[in-house]
Design an enzyme around this catalytic site. Structure first.
Site, mmCIF file in Angstrom:
data_model
loop_
_atom_site.group_PDB
_atom_site.id
_atom_site.type_symbol
_atom_site.label_atom_id
_atom_site.label_comp_id
_atom_site.label_asym_id
_atom_site.label_seq_id
_atom_site.Cartn_x
_atom_site.Cartn_y
_atom_site.Cartn_z
ATOM 1 N N ASP A 406 0.846 -1.199 0.000
ATOM 2 C CA ASP A 406 0.000 0.000 0.000
ATOM 3 C C ASP A 406 0.880 1.248 0.000
ATOM 4 O O ASP A 406 2.106 1.156 0.158
ATOM 5 C CB ASP A 406 -0.885 -0.058 1.259
ATOM 6 C CG ASP A 406 -1.939 1.033 1.265
ATOM 7 O OD1 ASP A 406 -2.303 1.524 0.180
ATOM 8 O OD2 ASP A 406 -2.390 1.397 2.377
ATOM 9 N N GLU A 409 2.453 5.045 -4.045
ATOM 10 C CA GLU A 409 2.388 5.984 -5.202
ATOM 11 C C GLU A 409 3.706 6.720 -5.411
ATOM 12 O O GLU A 409 3.992 7.084 -6.559
ATOM 13 C CB GLU A 409 1.240 6.975 -4.984
ATOM 14 C CG GLU A 409 -0.140 6.356 -5.046
ATOM 15 C CD GLU A 409 -0.430 5.427 -3.867
ATOM 16 O OE1 GLU A 409 0.072 5.698 -2.770
ATOM 17 O OE2 GLU A 409 -1.128 4.429 -4.069
ATOM 18 N N ASP A 480 -8.902 3.772 -1.973
ATOM 19 C CA ASP A 480 -9.852 4.203 -0.942
ATOM 20 C C ASP A 480 -11.130 4.779 -1.526
ATOM 21 O O ASP A 480 -11.341 5.993 -1.555
ATOM 22 C CB ASP A 480 -9.165 5.214 -0.017
ATOM 23 C CG ASP A 480 -8.023 4.578 0.752
ATOM 24 O OD1 ASP A 480 -7.944 3.331 0.756
ATOM 25 O OD2 ASP A 480 -7.213 5.311 1.335
HETATM 26 C C1 GLC Z 1 -4.638 3.307 3.003
HETATM 27 C C2 GLC Z 1 -5.155 2.099 2.236
HETATM 28 C C3 GLC Z 1 -6.200 1.392 3.038
HETATM 29 C C4 GLC Z 1 -5.621 0.994 4.395
HETATM 30 C C5 GLC Z 1 -5.083 2.224 5.115
HETATM 31 C C6 GLC Z 1 -4.365 1.873 6.394
HETATM 32 O O1 GLC Z 1 -5.636 4.248 3.128
HETATM 33 O O2 GLC Z 1 -5.642 2.447 0.970
HETATM 34 O O3 GLC Z 1 -6.674 0.252 2.367
HETATM 35 O O4 GLC Z 1 -6.596 0.380 5.171
HETATM 36 O O5 GLC Z 1 -4.184 2.907 4.265
HETATM 37 O O6 GLC Z 1 -3.310 1.023 6.143
#
Ligand code: GLC
Length: 796
Positions: A406, A409, A480
């Site tokens: 995650d 980017e 998200d």
């Molecule tokens: C980001 C991710 C989400 C995750 C959060 C905490 O917002 O896109 O899926 O739950 O981080 O890690």
């Protein structure tokens, strides 16, 4: 401006052209794929998407007529004129794609400075990106062209009339049509004009822009702030061939482990251990199948990647083992940001070995993410990827089944990374402008390689950020989203365009990530999730519970019904993923892929094909008690729930009570089914059910079913079984032929159970022997041993 052509030369499949002010290479990759390249910022291609390309150009001929270079393949003619103007024709002489000759004339915005200031004062925002574009290609825009692809962009299926930016962006505001970029940069699109499709892949990882007739109705354009002019023309004429060509270049999603197609449950965060175990036990107690549970950032010690919080998870190995015994796999999140913290092994190793991206003075660059001050591993560099790959062992050797990447980017809380943050791209120094869009790609690649080396199984990696080609290493989710009906609606064109862009294994956060879901929204979202390759329910911290049972009995029953349907259909979905390895065709597909001759489907945003046998028309609006469904021309369709048969080429109205997701089966389909299991592998599958929807006219249809061990790479050495089921219809006679399987994989089915969707059958024979069939409620059931080769019957 390139100026006049001065010289051209040919070497094998490469035509090199010298202009007055520049040079270009035109390379025939295959008879249908041609690369157009001009070294603007570097002599060589800077591709991060294309690896191990094996060109198969066939015969290439060239000519020079009227000052233009003509290049012929066995399918195309490319004409290159002065100023590197490119026109492409098919061999019948039809112009497929032409460069625009006129002036570059964006439309004018008439707002004045003071108007803008006032509007800004009220809080209005304007997309006013006027980045200098070093590279710009304009192509003529035909009045009847449609555009698809571009990865995860918001909005509708057809991108005509819009402008987009490729710059991986983590913006937690509700994603809406006005967003020009999201988490992924997939600079590839398909143009469909007069039933003929081609694609263009603009392989440039810098910030790029795509404009499909927004700024001017006479041309469409793609442009970049830097890098090279480097694009591939990929001819169809079918959009399926374009996708196949694009994935030939950038790679295909490898067959995943079977359990990854099961239902997955996530949340920010299931912690401590007791909470995770409760969730696991609830699934089993309620008879709702589930294969995967997720651990979000709170399992770590102070958000230090590759560590565990010993208070919340005192013995994580024991916990993982216990969950495994109950049939659960656990996937853990790993973000790129490494906490700045002396004494923390990952940080220390990174600093010692110069593994982090630096500022222009060579000092590790620091920004802020979950752990506070954090550094960014330079995944663009092979030694860093190797180190990161090795680190996967810390997780997978101790029972973690897959890794979720995650924030890659890369996200940063303390303003964006400056353009001049330095990266080492496998020995070549460069900056953030070139690496930003491929950061997630390189991170997933390292993760994939690490898991593969450690487990020798097909790695399960999920990533949020991606560039073209990431599909080789990772499944993706769309980031998200929120628990909004609009986001459920938008997820369909988004997933379909991702599928066209090579991402066969993708999904959204089912139920929505931000905001609170309603019972109805979750029910409808689960119905869609049933058909997306990644079927994962995930929600944010502080949102209301969103597990399948989190609302009322009715919602729980609906969710159970669809999750169980998912497990029934598992062999069908697995067959799609297997076929995808050679076709590049995703699990969720816009109707135009299969029905390109039916223009009525070109802009259908709220229906999709699941493989080529099922059409799904989910409800994506609150309170909708009925919806219209368009059934494409060319065959009949059977309502999955009522067995009613419809002619294609018409709109019908389907009643849609909350427990009904409209599903239509293409006539002539054979759909393999497994029994419902609580998790993949719970049951030994000895009988395969085949749902047979007979052809109604004379003809044949073939279904190929694939089976292997569901986890290893042995299938690449031929250890799998392939079964062909062929329907042959002649008059009222239906014959089902069962081929002898190509069988290298030892686990065989003992029996096949055919469930024939027919009111009544007569003269049933199995391999010539007359038999009785069990007939009830429009279904005829015939079970045969695995040695049977033919069933014949007469349909009443
Ligand atoms: C980001 C991710 C989400 C995750 C959060 C905490 O917002 O896109 O899926 O739950 O981080 O890690």
């Amino acid at each position: 401006m390139f100026g006049k052509i001065k010289y051209y030369g040919v070497k094998d499949n490469v035509v090199s052209i010298e202009f007055e002010h520049g040079k270009a290479d035109v390379t025939v990759i295959t008879p249908s794929i041609i690369n157009f390249f001009s070294p603007i910022s570097s002599e060589r291609h800077l591709s991060k998407a294309i690896e191990d390309l094996q060109p198969a150009p066939g015969e290439v001929k060239t000519d020079f007529i009227d000052g233009q270079v003509l290049i012929y393949t066995s399918r195309l003619k490319a004409v290159i004129a002065d100023n590197f103007i490119v026109d492409i024709y098919d061999l019948a002489g039809n112009l497929l794609c032409a460069d625009y000759r006129g002036e570059d004339r964006p439309f004018v915005r008439h707002g004045t400075g003071s108007d803008l200031d006032m509007a800004a004062e009220e809080g209005h925002k304007f997309e006013a990106e006027q980045a200098a574009q070093k590279i710009r290609v304009l192509k003529q825009l035909q009045p009847d062209s449609y555009f698809y692809g571009l990865g995860d962009k918001t909005g509708h299926l057809n991108k005509r009339g819009y402008h987009y930016k490729m710059w991986n962006t983590d913006d937690p505001n509700p994603h809406v049509e006005s967003f020009e970029s999201l988490y992924k940069s997939i600079p590839f699109f398909i143009a469909l004009t007069n039933k003929i499709a081609y694609g263009i892949f603009f392989d440039n990882s810098y910030k790029t822009f795509f404009d499909f007739g927004k700024e001017n109705s006479r041309y469409y354009s793609f442009s970049a702030v830097d890098g090279n002019l480097d694009y591939y023309f990929i001819y169809g004429p079918s959009s399926k061939e374009v996708v196949s060509g694009y994935t030939f270049l950038t790679g295909r999603t490898p067959l995943p482990q079977l359990w990854t197609l099961g239902y997955q449950q996530s949340r920010w965060s299931y912690a401590p251990e007791k909470r995770l175990e409760e969730i696991a036990d609830d699934f089993r107690a309620k008879g709702i199948p589930c294969d995967v549970l997720y651990l979000d950032i709170d399992y770590m010690d102070g958000y230090r990647v590759f560590t565990w919080d010993d208070k919340k998870f005192p013995d994580h190995e024991k916990m993982l083992k216990k969950l495994q015994d109950k049939g659960f796999k656990v996937v853990t999140i790993i973000d790129p940001g490494v906490k700045k913290d002396q004494g923390y092994a990952i940080y220390d190793q990174g600093v010692e070995n110069h593994y982090f991206a630096t500022d222009k003075d060579g000092l590790p660059y620091v920004n802020r993410v979950w752990p506070g001050d954090a550094l960014y591993p330079d995944f663009a560099n092979q030694p860093v990827r190797k180190w990161w790959a090795e680190n996967q062992k810390i997780l997978v050797n101790h029972g973690v089944a897959g890794v979720w990447n995650d924030m890659n980017e890369p996200a940063s809380f303390n303003g964006p990374l400056p353009d001049d943050v330095q990266f080492n791209n496998d020995g070549r120094l460069t900056d953030h402008r070139e690496i930003h869009n491929v950061y997630g790609l390189y991170m997933s690649k390292a993760t994939y390689k690490g898991i593969k080396a450690a487990t020798n199984k097909r790695p399960f990696v999920i990533t949020r950020a991606a560039y073209a080609g990431t599909q080789k290493y990772s499944t993706i989710w769309t980031g998200d989203n929120q628990s909004l009906w609009e986001h459920l609606r938008m997820s369909l064109p988004m997933l379909m365009n991702l599928g066209l862009s090579g991402f066969a294994f993708s999904g959204t956060d089912v139920g929505g990530f931000g905001f609170d879901a309603t019972a109805e929204l979750l029910s409808r979202w689960v119905q869609v999730g049933t058909f997306t390759a990644l079927f994962r329910n995930h929600s944010s911290v502080f949102t209301r519970d969103q597990e399948p049972w989190a609302f009322d009995q009715q919602t729980e029953a609906i969710n159970r019904k669809y999750i169980r349907l998912r497990y029934r259909l598992l062999p069908y979905f697995y067959d799609i993923m297997h076929a995808e390895e050679s076709s590049g065709l995703a699990m969720i597909r816009p109707l135009l892929l299969d029905y390109q001759d039916d223009e009525a489907v070109y802009e259908i945003n709220d229906e999709f094909m699941s493989g080529s046998n099922l059409l799904v028309a989910p409800v994506v609006a609150q309170g909708q008690k009925a919806r219209t469904v368009y059934l494409p021309k060319g065959n009949r369709w059977i309502d999955y729930w009522t067995q009613e048969i419809f002619q294609g080429g018409q709109y019908i109205v389907k009643q849609t009570p909350l427990d009904t997701c409209p599903i239509y089966v293409k006539e002539g389909s054979t759909i393999p089914l497994y029994p419902v299991q609580n998790y993949v592998g719970e049951k030994q599958i000895t009988e395969l059910t085949l749902d047979v929807y007979p052809l109604t006219d004379d003809g044949q249809s073939l279904y190929e079913h694939y089976r292997d061990d569901g986890e290893s790479f042995d299938y690449r050495d031929g250890v799998y079984n392939l079964y062909d089921f062929r329907q042959i219809r002649k008059g009222d006679q239906l014959t089902i032929q069962i081929s002898e399987p190509t069988a290298q994989y030892t686990q065989q089915y003992d029996h096949f159970q055919f469930v024939i969707h027919a009111k009544q059958v007569m003269d049933l024979k199995i391999d010539g022997q007359t038999c009785e069939a069990a007939q009830s409620e429009g279904l005829v059931t015939v079970t045969v041993p695995n040695t049977a080769s033919q069933i014949s019957l007469r349909l009443a």
